[in-house]
Each structure stands twice: as C-alpha cells, then as structure tokens.
Design a protein around this motif. Sequence first.
Motif, short mmCIF file in Angstrom:
data_model
loop_
_atom_site.label_atom_id
_atom_site.label_comp_id
_atom_site.label_asym_id
_atom_site.label_seq_id
_atom_site.Cartn_x
_atom_site.Cartn_y
_atom_site.Cartn_z
N ALA A 62 -1.51 1.31 -1.94
CA ALA A 62 -2.35 1.30 -0.74
C ALA A 62 -2.55 2.69 -0.14
N SER A 63 -1.80 3.69 -0.63
CA SER A 63 -2.01 5.05 -0.09
C SER A 63 -3.20 5.73 -0.76
N LEU A 64 -3.74 5.09 -1.78
CA LEU A 64 -4.90 5.67 -2.49
C LEU A 64 -6.22 5.18 -1.90
N LYS A 65 -6.13 4.30 -0.90
CA LYS A 65 -7.35 3.82 -0.23
C LYS A 65 -7.23 4.25 1.22
N SER A 66 -8.12 5.16 1.64
CA SER A 66 -7.96 5.77 2.96
C SER A 66 -7.91 4.74 4.07
N ARG A 67 -8.82 3.75 4.04
CA ARG A 67 -8.86 2.77 5.14
C ARG A 67 -7.54 1.99 5.20
N ASP A 68 -7.07 1.54 4.03
CA ASP A 68 -5.82 0.76 4.00
C ASP A 68 -4.64 1.60 4.48
N PHE A 69 -4.61 2.85 4.01
CA PHE A 69 -3.48 3.72 4.38
C PHE A 69 -3.45 3.96 5.90
N VAL A 70 -4.64 4.21 6.47
CA VAL A 70 -4.69 4.48 7.91
C VAL A 70 -4.33 3.21 8.70
N GLU A 71 -4.74 2.05 8.20
CA GLU A 71 -4.33 0.80 8.89
C GLU A 71 -2.81 0.65 8.87
N ILE A 72 -2.20 1.07 7.77
CA ILE A 72 -0.72 1.00 7.69
C ILE A 72 -0.12 1.96 8.73
N ILE A 73 -0.70 3.16 8.83
CA ILE A 73 -0.20 4.13 9.82
C ILE A 73 -0.29 3.55 11.23
N LYS A 74 -1.34 2.76 11.44
CA LYS A 74 -1.56 2.19 12.78
C LYS A 74 -0.74 0.92 13.03
N SER A 75 0.10 0.57 12.10
CA SER A 75 0.81 -0.72 12.20
C SER A 75 2.08 -0.71 13.05
N PHE A 76 2.35 0.38 13.73
CA PHE A 76 3.56 0.39 14.57
C PHE A 76 3.30 -0.17 15.93
N ALA A 112 -1.99 -3.09 4.25
CA ALA A 112 -2.53 -3.16 5.61
C ALA A 112 -2.26 -4.53 6.25
N GLN A 113 -2.07 -5.55 5.42
CA GLN A 113 -1.87 -6.91 5.95
C GLN A 113 -0.40 -7.17 6.33
N ASN A 114 0.54 -6.61 5.55
CA ASN A 114 1.93 -6.98 5.82
C ASN A 114 2.74 -5.89 6.55
N ALA A 115 2.11 -4.71 6.75
CA ALA A 115 2.87 -3.58 7.32
C ALA A 115 3.39 -3.88 8.73
N ARG A 116 2.55 -4.50 9.56
CA ARG A 116 2.95 -4.73 10.95
C ARG A 116 4.23 -5.57 11.03
N GLU A 117 4.24 -6.62 10.26
CA GLU A 117 5.40 -7.53 10.24
C GLU A 117 6.66 -6.79 9.73
N LEU A 118 6.48 -6.01 8.65
CA LEU A 118 7.62 -5.27 8.11
C LEU A 118 8.12 -4.23 9.12
N ALA A 121 3.47 8.80 17.33
CA ALA A 121 4.61 7.90 17.15
C ALA A 121 5.04 7.82 15.70
N VAL A 122 4.18 8.25 14.80
CA VAL A 122 4.52 8.16 13.38
C VAL A 122 4.15 9.45 12.66
N GLU A 123 5.07 9.90 11.82
CA GLU A 123 4.81 11.08 11.00
C GLU A 123 4.26 10.57 9.67
N VAL A 124 3.21 11.23 9.18
CA VAL A 124 2.58 10.79 7.93
C VAL A 124 2.84 11.85 6.87
N VAL A 125 3.29 11.41 5.70
CA VAL A 125 3.58 12.35 4.61
C VAL A 125 2.69 11.99 3.41
N ILE A 126 1.99 12.98 2.89
CA ILE A 126 1.13 12.75 1.73
C ILE A 126 1.79 13.42 0.52
#
Length: 254
Positions: free
Chosen positions: A240-254, A220-226, A38-43
């Motif tokens: 937050a893209s420099l911390k793997s756990r935070d970045f992946v939580e953002i990816i999962k926020s859809f 990771a905390q505000n991504a879902r709402e945004l 559902a989401v494309e990730v770009v590094i």
Amino acid sequence: MRKNIVAGNWKMNTTLQDAQALVSEIVNMVQDEATGSAVEVVICPPFPLLPVVGRLLPEGGQLHLGAQNCHQKESGAFTGEVSARLLASIGTEYVILGHSERRQYFREDDELLSQKLKAALAAGLKPIFCVGESLETREADDTFAYIGKQLKEGLFHLSNEEFAQVVVAYEPIWAIGTGKTATSQQAQEVHAFIREQIARAYDAKQALNTTILYGGSANAQNARELFSQPDVDGGLIGGASLKSRDFVEIIKSF
Ligand code: PEP
C-alpha cells in the motif's frame, strides 16, 4: 514519549520515473491535506533512488528517508554492498533491518543482524528492526517464544543508549504481502508482549518510549483499527506504500 511512525517499504519496486511521480504525489497530498506532525513518515525506496527521493522531501518536515538494508562493515571489498556510512552521508535517517524477506532469501540470521545493527547505529542511522513469526509457528502456539528469542538474540545486546534509537516492527510473516492482516487484537497482544520484553531487558521508561510498528497487509481500510490499539504506534507498509492515495490515507489513520 514515543513517536507514531508510518514507514513505506517500496522493496524492489519502481523505476526512477515511478519514484519521482510517487514521492511527488505523496509530498503534495501530505502538504495539502495537513496530515499534521502527529506522525513521522519514512519513505524507503531502493538504494539508487535514495538521493532522488531525498531531494524531493521538504527539509525539516514530516517526511524522512529510509533504506531497506545496509552492510555490517564500515567499508571495504564487498562488491555490490552499501555501507551505513554511505547511507547516512546522503541524508538517510532510518534503515530497515531483519525484514523477513532478508532473513529468508538472504539467510540473514541474528548474529549478522546484530552486526548490521551496530554498523547502522555507529553511522547515526535509526534501525527499524523487524520480528515476526511464520504461520507454522503461530499454529504451533509458539509465537511469543519465537519473538522473545528474536528480540533477545537480535536486539537486546544493545546498550540503553543504542536501543533508544531503535524502532521495532512486528511483521507476522503470514501477513506480509498476502492480504491476510493480523486482527487488531492479535497485533495488540504481540505488541504488548514486545513492550513487556523491552521493559524486562531495559526498563519501563525505555519500553514506554519505544515505537512499535505493525506490518503485514496493512492498508487504508484496516489502518485506523490497527493504530487505535494502545501498543501499536504505526505501520511498516509494503504494497500500500506504492499507491500514493492509499499511503496518505494510512498516514491519516491516527
Ligand atoms: C513489508 O514488506 O514490510 C510489508 C508489511 O508488506 P505488505 O504491507 O505488502 O504486507
């Protein structure tokens, strides 16, 4: 229909070793946690790390490679610069253009950015074009006029076909790296405005199909709402893209 995208802008951070560790962690988490298509990730790592990071991204998967800048000329005597053609030849798909740090510290203006956009598109790269107002502009109630001008002068000279390759990122300067995120309502208002301007400059279909990202202290905390806002199609993520756990939580926020 437009894509959801989460792009990580590493800026001038990481060494070779940091980059290898960070991208391996992200790849493993994305695979293990089935973040889905559902989401494309770009590094977007620094230039010298593009081939290394690119090799670590599974081919044909959810993760894609992006650069943070490119030069406006195809090739030539421009010591220290990197062409869009070179970026494309090493597997780069996206390029960030018009980031406020480039506008501010490297004096990149709309005229130069127009040339960079053309160069990127000619090389087959997909530009992630950033717009956004300063705190002063917001406080003077000039946000919409300012962003309208950035869009008109920076982007709307593109043809329909060219514009179809562009991702727009709304990045309020006062929110970048400051820990001050725009509220989801502030983000939605500007995203809706950007979509409306695209409809006027092109047509309703182009507007509906354009991915518009939010950037500015997203985490990771505000991504879902945004991301739950109707016109917010993902994020351009710095810190937050420099911390793997935070970045992946953002990816999962859809
Ligand atoms: C950025 O640099 O594009 C950005 C959004 O940074 P941060 O997430 O750290 O605010």
